[in-house]
Design a protein around this motif. Sequence first.
Motif, PDB file in Angstrom:
ATOM      1  N   CYS A 157      30.148  80.245  60.277  1.00 39.21           N
ATOM      2  CA  CYS A 157      29.430  79.407  59.805  1.00 39.21           C
ATOM      3  C   CYS A 157      28.840  78.354  60.904  1.00 39.21           C
ATOM      4  CB  CYS A 157      29.772  78.417  58.683  1.00 39.21           C
ATOM      5  SG  CYS A 157      30.290  79.604  57.239  1.00 39.21           S
ATOM      6  N   ASP A 158      27.593  77.889  60.649  1.00 38.39           N
ATOM      7  CA  ASP A 158      27.096  77.001  61.719  1.00 38.39           C
ATOM      8  C   ASP A 158      27.276  75.730  61.035  1.00 38.39           C
ATOM      9  OD1 ASP A 158      26.038  75.601  63.761  1.00 38.39           O
ATOM     10  OD2 ASP A 158      23.858  76.032  63.282  1.00 38.39           O
ATOM     11  N   GLY A 159      28.581  75.235  60.859  1.00 41.94           N
ATOM     12  CA  GLY A 159      29.063  74.100  60.118  1.00 41.94           C
ATOM     13  C   GLY A 159      29.170  74.348  58.694  1.00 41.94           C
ATOM     14  N   CYS A 160      30.030  73.738  57.769  1.00 42.65           N
ATOM     15  CA  CYS A 160      29.903  73.996  56.237  1.00 42.65           C
ATOM     16  C   CYS A 160      29.913  72.910  55.623  1.00 42.65           C
ATOM     17  CB  CYS A 160      31.203  74.803  56.037  1.00 42.65           C
ATOM     18  SG  CYS A 160      32.653  73.890  56.565  1.00 42.65           S
ATOM     19  N   ASN A 161      30.005  72.993  54.343  1.00 45.08           N
ATOM     20  CA  ASN A 161      29.855  71.806  53.378  1.00 45.08           C
ATOM     21  C   ASN A 161      31.203  71.165  53.224  1.00 45.08           C
ATOM     22  OD1 ASN A 161      30.343  70.698  50.336  1.00 45.08           O
ATOM     23  ND2 ASN A 161      28.138  70.844  50.485  1.00 45.08           N
ATOM     24  N   ASN A 162      31.096  69.732  53.374  1.00 45.59           N
ATOM     25  CA  ASN A 162      32.400  68.722  53.282  1.00 45.59           C
ATOM     26  C   ASN A 162      33.120  69.053  52.422  1.00 45.59           C
ATOM     27  OD1 ASN A 162      31.437  67.850  55.898  1.00 45.59           O
ATOM     28  ND2 ASN A 162      30.239  66.210  54.796  1.00 45.59           N
TER      29      ASN A 162
ATOM     30  N   CYS B 224      33.087  64.972  57.033  1.00 49.11           N
ATOM     31  CA  CYS B 224      33.885  65.370  58.053  1.00 49.11           C
ATOM     32  C   CYS B 224      33.546  65.842  59.190  1.00 49.11           C
ATOM     33  CB  CYS B 224      34.803  66.628  57.323  1.00 49.11           C
ATOM     34  SG  CYS B 224      35.744  66.448  55.902  1.00 49.11           S
ATOM     35  N   SER B 225      34.285  66.030  60.253  1.00 46.42           N
ATOM     36  CA  SER B 225      33.803  66.295  61.544  1.00 46.42           C
ATOM     37  C   SER B 225      33.249  67.956  61.405  1.00 46.42           C
ATOM     38  CB  SER B 225      34.843  66.289  62.652  1.00 46.42           C
ATOM     39  OG  SER B 225      35.383  65.150  62.666  1.00 46.42           O
ATOM     40  N   LYS B 226      32.494  68.210  62.271  1.00 43.07           N
ATOM     41  CA  LYS B 226      31.910  69.611  62.280  1.00 43.07           C
ATOM     42  C   LYS B 226      32.856  70.682  62.374  1.00 43.07           C
ATOM     43  CE  LYS B 226      28.033  72.615  63.854  1.00 43.07           C
ATOM     44  NZ  LYS B 226      27.022  72.493  64.709  1.00 43.07           N
ATOM     45  N   GLY B 227      32.873  71.600  61.354  1.00 44.30           N
ATOM     46  CA  GLY B 227      33.967  72.446  61.481  1.00 44.30           C
ATOM     47  C   GLY B 227      35.212  72.493  60.402  1.00 44.30           C
ATOM     48  N   PHE B 228      35.158  71.220  59.719  1.00 38.93           N
ATOM     49  CA  PHE B 228      35.996  71.125  58.791  1.00 38.93           C
ATOM     50  C   PHE B 228      35.370  70.537  57.293  1.00 38.93           C
ATOM     51  CE2 PHE B 228      37.855  70.584  63.167  1.00 38.93           C
ATOM     52  CZ  PHE B 228      39.203  71.131  62.790  1.00 38.93           C
ATOM     53  N   TYR B 229      36.356  70.745  56.391  1.00 38.82           N
ATOM     54  CA  TYR B 229      35.863  70.447  55.119  1.00 38.82           C
ATOM     55  C   TYR B 229      37.069  69.826  54.341  1.00 38.82           C
ATOM     56  CZ  TYR B 229      37.220  74.981  53.059  1.00 38.82           C
ATOM     57  OH  TYR B 229      37.905  75.837  52.581  1.00 38.82           O
ATOM     58  N   GLY B 230      36.989  69.614  53.165  1.00 42.74           N
ATOM     59  CA  GLY B 230      38.098  69.073  52.349  1.00 42.74           C
ATOM     60  C   GLY B 230      38.302  67.555  51.957  1.00 42.74           C
ATOM     61  N   GLN B 231      39.122  67.217  50.907  1.00 43.41           N
ATOM     62  CA  GLN B 231      39.294  65.888  50.650  1.00 43.41           C
ATOM     63  C   GLN B 231      39.927  65.112  51.837  1.00 43.41           C
ATOM     64  OE1 GLN B 231      41.824  65.382  47.370  1.00 43.41           O
ATOM     65  NE2 GLN B 231      41.581  63.214  47.245  1.00 43.41           N
ATOM     66  N   ASN B 232      40.595  65.695  52.515  1.00 40.21           N
ATOM     67  CA  ASN B 232      41.210  65.032  53.613  1.00 40.21           C
ATOM     68  C   ASN B 232      40.588  65.639  55.170  1.00 40.21           C
ATOM     69  OD1 ASN B 232      43.031  63.255  52.279  1.00 40.21           O
ATOM     70  ND2 ASN B 232      44.181  64.848  51.851  1.00 40.21           N
ATOM     71  N   CYS B 233      39.586  66.662  55.002  1.00 36.04           N
ATOM     72  CA  CYS B 233      38.849  67.157  56.191  1.00 36.04           C
ATOM     73  C   CYS B 233      40.079  67.950  57.006  1.00 36.04           C
ATOM     74  CB  CYS B 233      38.383  65.884  56.883  1.00 36.04           C
ATOM     75  SG  CYS B 233      36.923  65.131  56.258  1.00 36.04           S
TER      76      CYS B 233
END
Length: 286
Positions: free
Chosen positions: A33-38, A16-25
Amino acid sequence: MSTGLEGRKLSTTYSCSKGFYGQNCNLTCNYKCDGCNNMSGSCDSGCKPGWKGDNCQQPCSYGFYGLNCTQTCNDKCDGCHNVNGYCDREPCPPGWEGSSCQQQCQENKYGLNCSKMCGNCRDLSQCHYINGSCLNGCDPGFQGEKCNMECDFGFYGNGCLQECGSFCKRSRDCHHVTGFCKNGCKHGWQGNDCFEVSKLEDSNTDWKSRFYGMLGAFCVSLILNGLLIAFFIMYIRFKQNQHSERAKKAQSQYCETKPSETAEGGYQELGDFNAIPTTYQNLEIQ
């Protein structure tokens, strides 16, 4: 018939793009956070400055700020902002200013928030940034620790040690800096500090001096003339008395001489008288 897919695990790899996560981001990472796990969104890349903890939910401890909370707040701050270190919790202590309270008061200011003006420090020098005291003394005409008080009545100048003139219209009432009399001078005096004799008074004095001088000369002349006249009168009287004495003396001598002559003449006359009968007798005899 086996297709070869059985028993195999289906693995799907995506980013995912930096700052987003999840199955569909479509899920947003924790902003701390300085970014997070996808997949899970955990802050496995670390925290942004000012935050700490597994999920970056805790701000830096008191007195610290910045990345990984390793930077120390300025000791002039009562704590500081956990991200940028600015002293935003309380105002800077007296004598300090700036976002991090890192700068002393300047431009003739001091005190809390540098909001107070210095007094009349010598040569416009900066006063003490905390208490406003003048470190190098006061400008002429001022006194006190902060040089914010004028000289006491009757004094002026450096250190307020010079005395105002006593010939001011109101005695010793002068300007605390220059020493000039505030309301002019007493009669007979002039100048800013009333130490000069008035020219008008000089002219009046000269006129009076000339007048009294002439009057004095006239009086002396009268006295001298009176003495001269008295001397002349006494001299004439002396001469008259001397002449009178001579006349009396001469008359006295005359009176003493005249009786003897009369007696002698009378004797002669008497003798002549006696001579007549003799002649007569002679005539009879003839």
